[in-house]
Enzyme design. Structure first.
Site, PDB file in Angstrom:
ATOM      1  N   ARG A  91      -3.304 -12.911  -3.212  1.00 14.55           N
ATOM      2  CA  ARG A  91      -3.492 -12.935  -1.738  1.00 14.55           C
ATOM      3  C   ARG A  91      -3.798 -14.204  -1.045  1.00 14.55           C
ATOM      4  O   ARG A  91      -3.459 -14.752  -0.077  1.00 14.55           O
ATOM      5  CB  ARG A  91      -4.520 -11.838  -1.464  1.00 14.55           C
ATOM      6  CG  ARG A  91      -3.895 -10.240  -1.762  1.00 14.55           C
ATOM      7  CD  ARG A  91      -5.202  -9.449  -1.553  1.00 14.55           C
ATOM      8  NE  ARG A  91      -4.980  -8.388  -1.738  1.00 14.55           N
ATOM      9  CZ  ARG A  91      -5.098  -7.485  -3.101  1.00 14.55           C
ATOM     10  NH1 ARG A  91      -5.603  -8.053  -3.933  1.00 14.55           N
ATOM     11  NH2 ARG A  91      -4.391  -6.352  -3.225  1.00 14.55           N
ATOM     12  N   ASP A 151      -8.857  -0.421  -1.232  1.00 11.49           N
ATOM     13  CA  ASP A 151      -9.592  -0.360  -2.564  1.00 11.49           C
ATOM     14  C   ASP A 151     -10.602   0.486  -2.697  1.00 11.49           C
ATOM     15  O   ASP A 151     -10.443   1.236  -3.762  1.00 11.49           O
ATOM     16  CB  ASP A 151     -10.366  -1.949  -2.706  1.00 11.49           C
ATOM     17  CG  ASP A 151      -9.490  -3.097  -2.092  1.00 11.49           C
ATOM     18  OD1 ASP A 151      -8.739  -3.626  -3.016  1.00 11.49           O
ATOM     19  OD2 ASP A 151      -9.354  -3.162  -0.730  1.00 11.49           O
ATOM     20  N   ARG A 154      -8.897   3.644  -3.325  1.00 11.95           N
ATOM     21  CA  ARG A 154      -8.163   3.699  -4.682  1.00 11.95           C
ATOM     22  C   ARG A 154      -9.136   4.286  -5.738  1.00 11.95           C
ATOM     23  O   ARG A 154      -8.964   4.718  -6.480  1.00 11.95           O
ATOM     24  CB  ARG A 154      -7.740   2.212  -5.097  1.00 11.95           C
ATOM     25  CG  ARG A 154      -6.240   2.000  -4.286  1.00 11.95           C
ATOM     26  CD  ARG A 154      -5.765   0.615  -4.217  1.00 11.95           C
ATOM     27  NE  ARG A 154      -4.614   0.294  -3.821  1.00 11.95           N
ATOM     28  CZ  ARG A 154      -4.098  -0.989  -3.482  1.00 11.95           C
ATOM     29  NH1 ARG A 154      -4.881  -1.952  -3.595  1.00 11.95           N
ATOM     30  NH2 ARG A 154      -2.970  -1.023  -3.127  1.00 11.95           N
ATOM     31  N   HIS A 178     -11.130  -8.828  -0.358  1.00  9.25           N
ATOM     32  CA  HIS A 178     -10.106  -7.799  -0.757  1.00  9.25           C
ATOM     33  C   HIS A 178      -9.198  -8.762  -1.695  1.00  9.25           C
ATOM     34  O   HIS A 178      -8.255  -9.306  -0.972  1.00  9.25           O
ATOM     35  CB  HIS A 178      -9.184  -7.188   0.624  1.00  9.25           C
ATOM     36  CG  HIS A 178      -7.930  -6.503   0.384  1.00  9.25           C
ATOM     37  ND1 HIS A 178      -7.820  -5.476  -0.326  1.00  9.25           N
ATOM     38  CD2 HIS A 178      -6.623  -6.943   0.633  1.00  9.25           C
ATOM     39  CE1 HIS A 178      -6.590  -5.202  -0.427  1.00  9.25           C
ATOM     40  NE2 HIS A 178      -5.831  -5.981   0.217  1.00  9.25           N
TER      41      HIS A 178
HETATM   42  P1  NAD Z   1       6.880  -7.612   5.876  1.00 10.07           P
HETATM   43  O1  NAD Z   1       7.485  -8.867   5.499  1.00 10.07           O
HETATM   44  O2  NAD Z   1       7.388  -6.162   5.660  1.00 10.07           O
HETATM   45  O3  NAD Z   1       6.461  -7.459   7.278  1.00 10.07           O
HETATM   46  C1  NAD Z   1       6.036  -8.681   7.899  1.00 10.07           C
HETATM   47  C2  NAD Z   1       6.604  -8.275   9.676  1.00 10.07           C
HETATM   48  O4  NAD Z   1       5.806  -9.744  10.252  1.00 10.07           O
HETATM   49  C3  NAD Z   1       7.816  -8.791   9.367  1.00 10.07           C
HETATM   50  O5  NAD Z   1       8.534  -7.700  10.030  1.00 10.07           O
HETATM   51  C4  NAD Z   1       8.078 -10.098  10.149  1.00 10.07           C
HETATM   52  O6  NAD Z   1       9.259 -10.212  11.118  1.00 10.07           O
HETATM   53  C5  NAD Z   1       6.745 -10.097  11.069  1.00 10.07           C
HETATM   54  N1  NAD Z   1       6.349 -11.395  11.526  1.00 10.07           N
HETATM   55  C6  NAD Z   1       6.322 -12.573  10.816  1.00 10.07           C
HETATM   56  N2  NAD Z   1       5.995 -13.622  11.680  1.00 10.07           N
HETATM   57  C7  NAD Z   1       5.663 -13.119  12.716  1.00 10.07           C
HETATM   58  C8  NAD Z   1       5.390 -13.510  13.901  1.00 10.07           C
HETATM   59  N3  NAD Z   1       4.921 -15.099  14.137  1.00 10.07           N
HETATM   60  N4  NAD Z   1       5.311 -12.864  15.059  1.00 10.07           N
HETATM   61  C9  NAD Z   1       5.501 -11.493  15.060  1.00 10.07           C
HETATM   62  N5  NAD Z   1       5.754 -10.898  13.676  1.00 10.07           N
HETATM   63  C10 NAD Z   1       6.195 -11.868  12.674  1.00 10.07           C
HETATM   64  O7  NAD Z   1       5.354  -7.493   5.170  1.00 10.07           O
HETATM   65  P2  NAD Z   1       4.423  -6.377   5.045  1.00 10.07           P
HETATM   66  O8  NAD Z   1       4.935  -5.778   3.503  1.00 10.07           O
HETATM   67  O9  NAD Z   1       4.669  -5.129   5.905  1.00 10.07           O
HETATM   68  O10 NAD Z   1       3.145  -6.885   4.806  1.00 10.07           O
HETATM   69  C11 NAD Z   1       2.335  -7.611   6.047  1.00 10.07           C
HETATM   70  C12 NAD Z   1       1.081  -8.221   5.600  1.00 10.07           C
HETATM   71  O11 NAD Z   1       0.099  -7.052   5.294  1.00 10.07           O
HETATM   72  C13 NAD Z   1       1.141  -9.027   4.380  1.00 10.07           C
HETATM   73  O12 NAD Z   1       0.417 -10.096   4.776  1.00 10.07           O
HETATM   74  C14 NAD Z   1       0.559  -8.304   3.232  1.00 10.07           C
HETATM   75  O13 NAD Z   1       0.102  -8.897   2.121  1.00 10.07           O
HETATM   76  C15 NAD Z   1      -0.462  -7.098   3.925  1.00 10.07           C
HETATM   77  N6  NAD Z   1      -0.902  -6.149   3.326  1.00 10.07           N
HETATM   78  C16 NAD Z   1      -2.338  -5.886   3.368  1.00 10.07           C
HETATM   79  C17 NAD Z   1      -3.029  -4.907   2.678  1.00 10.07           C
HETATM   80  C18 NAD Z   1      -4.333  -4.724   2.874  1.00 10.07           C
HETATM   81  O14 NAD Z   1      -4.943  -3.796   2.178  1.00 10.07           O
HETATM   82  N7  NAD Z   1      -5.083  -5.323   3.695  1.00 10.07           N
HETATM   83  C19 NAD Z   1      -2.219  -3.977   1.962  1.00 10.07           C
HETATM   84  C20 NAD Z   1      -0.739  -4.177   1.990  1.00 10.07           C
HETATM   85  C21 NAD Z   1      -0.272  -5.547   2.366  1.00 10.07           C
END
Ligand code: NAD
Length: 317
Positions: A91, A151, A154, A178
């Protein structure tokens, strides 16, 4: 006079964002939901698709795809936009890329006149929550990261599965980053008010190695899922809905979020996963668990790793 309704603005309708929108709609938590993404067609398509489910939803939600102007009247802005982990990536590898993306997003949101609560899920979530706090200028209580909510979920699921007890009767926290330096708070883990060590007494089948393996499976869960299906999204989406409910319904619920520490746990100027009381004003207070020496040391390491990663990034911004 028209009654004021709750509006959630979602930035990023990728895997996590669209799963969140779907779960939010199914639980009927907000009256308005606006979807915003760099990829406008995706946000528009999601709004159309979700609207077609409205006849089956528990309550009426107005859903549309919009732009940053729509954040001006939002109570809550949820950010799930940005790059996600590729197989083998940690991450923390995402930090520079996503901090730059966030600078642009947050300045657009603030320019709309937004004066509500931010909820951040994009990784590395602790650092990006700090970035949102800095970029927005909002009080620390009104900027919250999803932290270790997933987490912790989980952990509770796996412990419940192992002991064959409903996960909702298992109370145990994962705190810290995280990410790879997170830690389980075994000293406060309990099942129905009975400590895990008491619960396992006289149960020959239970051993320490199994419990340690449960934590390792929690810590590495994202890697295991990403190897199999490329991304994780349902669990975090439901966690974000849980947080949205706690905020909009003023629940005073204790959830493990990325909260700003100002002396709690002996730490300062950091956003990191800890249990906190969450309500309509954001984080009401951080719950300070009495950690044992091992846990204290692991928590300090987690803080150190986050601070070391953040330092060069914030210097260049
Ligand atoms: P994804 O690629 O499917 O979606 C990301 C979206 O962000 C896309 O639709 C993209 O077009 C959009 N985007 C990118 N730049 C942008 C901008 N400047 N303005 C507006 N929109 C923009 O990714 P995902 O699988 O949905 O993951 C998203 C984030 O969530 C990642 O950073 C991932 O690591 C994180 N995540 C966090 C957790 C957690 O527990 N916190 C869990 C899973 C994923």
């Amino acid at each position: 006079m028209l009654k004021r309704v709750n509006r959630v603005a979602l930035i990023g309708t990728g895997f996590v964002g669209s799963s969140y929108a779907f779960a939010l709609l199914n639980q009927g938590i907000t009256e308005e939901l606006v979807l915003i993404d760099l990829n406008k067609e995706k946000a528009e398509g999601d709004a159309m698709d979700l609207n077609h489910g409205l006849p089956f939803a528990p309550t009426r939600t107005q859903i549309w795809y919009g732009d940053y102007q729509d954040c001006g009247d939002a109570d809550l802005v949820v950010i799930t936009a940005g790059a996600n982990q590729k197989p083998g990536e940690t991450r923390l590898d995402l930090v520079e890329k996503n901090t730059k993306i966030f600078k642009g997003i947050v300045s657009e949101i603030m320019a709309s006149g937004f004066d509500g609560i931010f909820l951040v899920a994009t990784n590395p979530v602790d650092i990006l929550t700090y970035a949102v706090w800095k970029f927005s200028g909002l009080p620390k209580e009104r900027v919250i990261g999803s932290g270790t909510i997933l987490d912790t979920a989980r952990f509770r699921f796996l412990l419940g599965d192992y002991f064959d007890v409903d996960t909702r009767n298992v109370h145990a926290y994962i705190i810290g980053e995280h990410g790879d330096t997170e830690l389980p708070v075994w000293s406060h883990a309990d099942i129905a008010g009975t400590s895990i060590s008491e619960w396992t007494k006289n149960k020959d089948a239970v051993n320490k190695e199994d419990l340690n393996q449960i934590f390792l499976n929690v810590r590495d869960a994202a890697y295991h899922i990403i190897e199999r299906k490329g991304a994780t999204y349902y669990g975090i989406a439901m966690g974000l809905v849980r947080l949205t409910k706690a905020i909009l319904r003023n629940e005073n619920s204790v959830l493990t979020v990325s909260a700003y520490l100002n002396g709690e746990y002996g730490q300062n100027d950091i956003y990191i996963g800890v249990p906190a009381v969450v309500n309509r004003k954001g984080v009401r207070e951080v719950v300070e668990l009495e950690l044992n020496d091992v846990e204290k040391e692991k928590f300090s390491t987690s803080v150190k790793v986050l601070k070391e990663t953040m330092e060069p990034v914030f210097k260049n911004i």
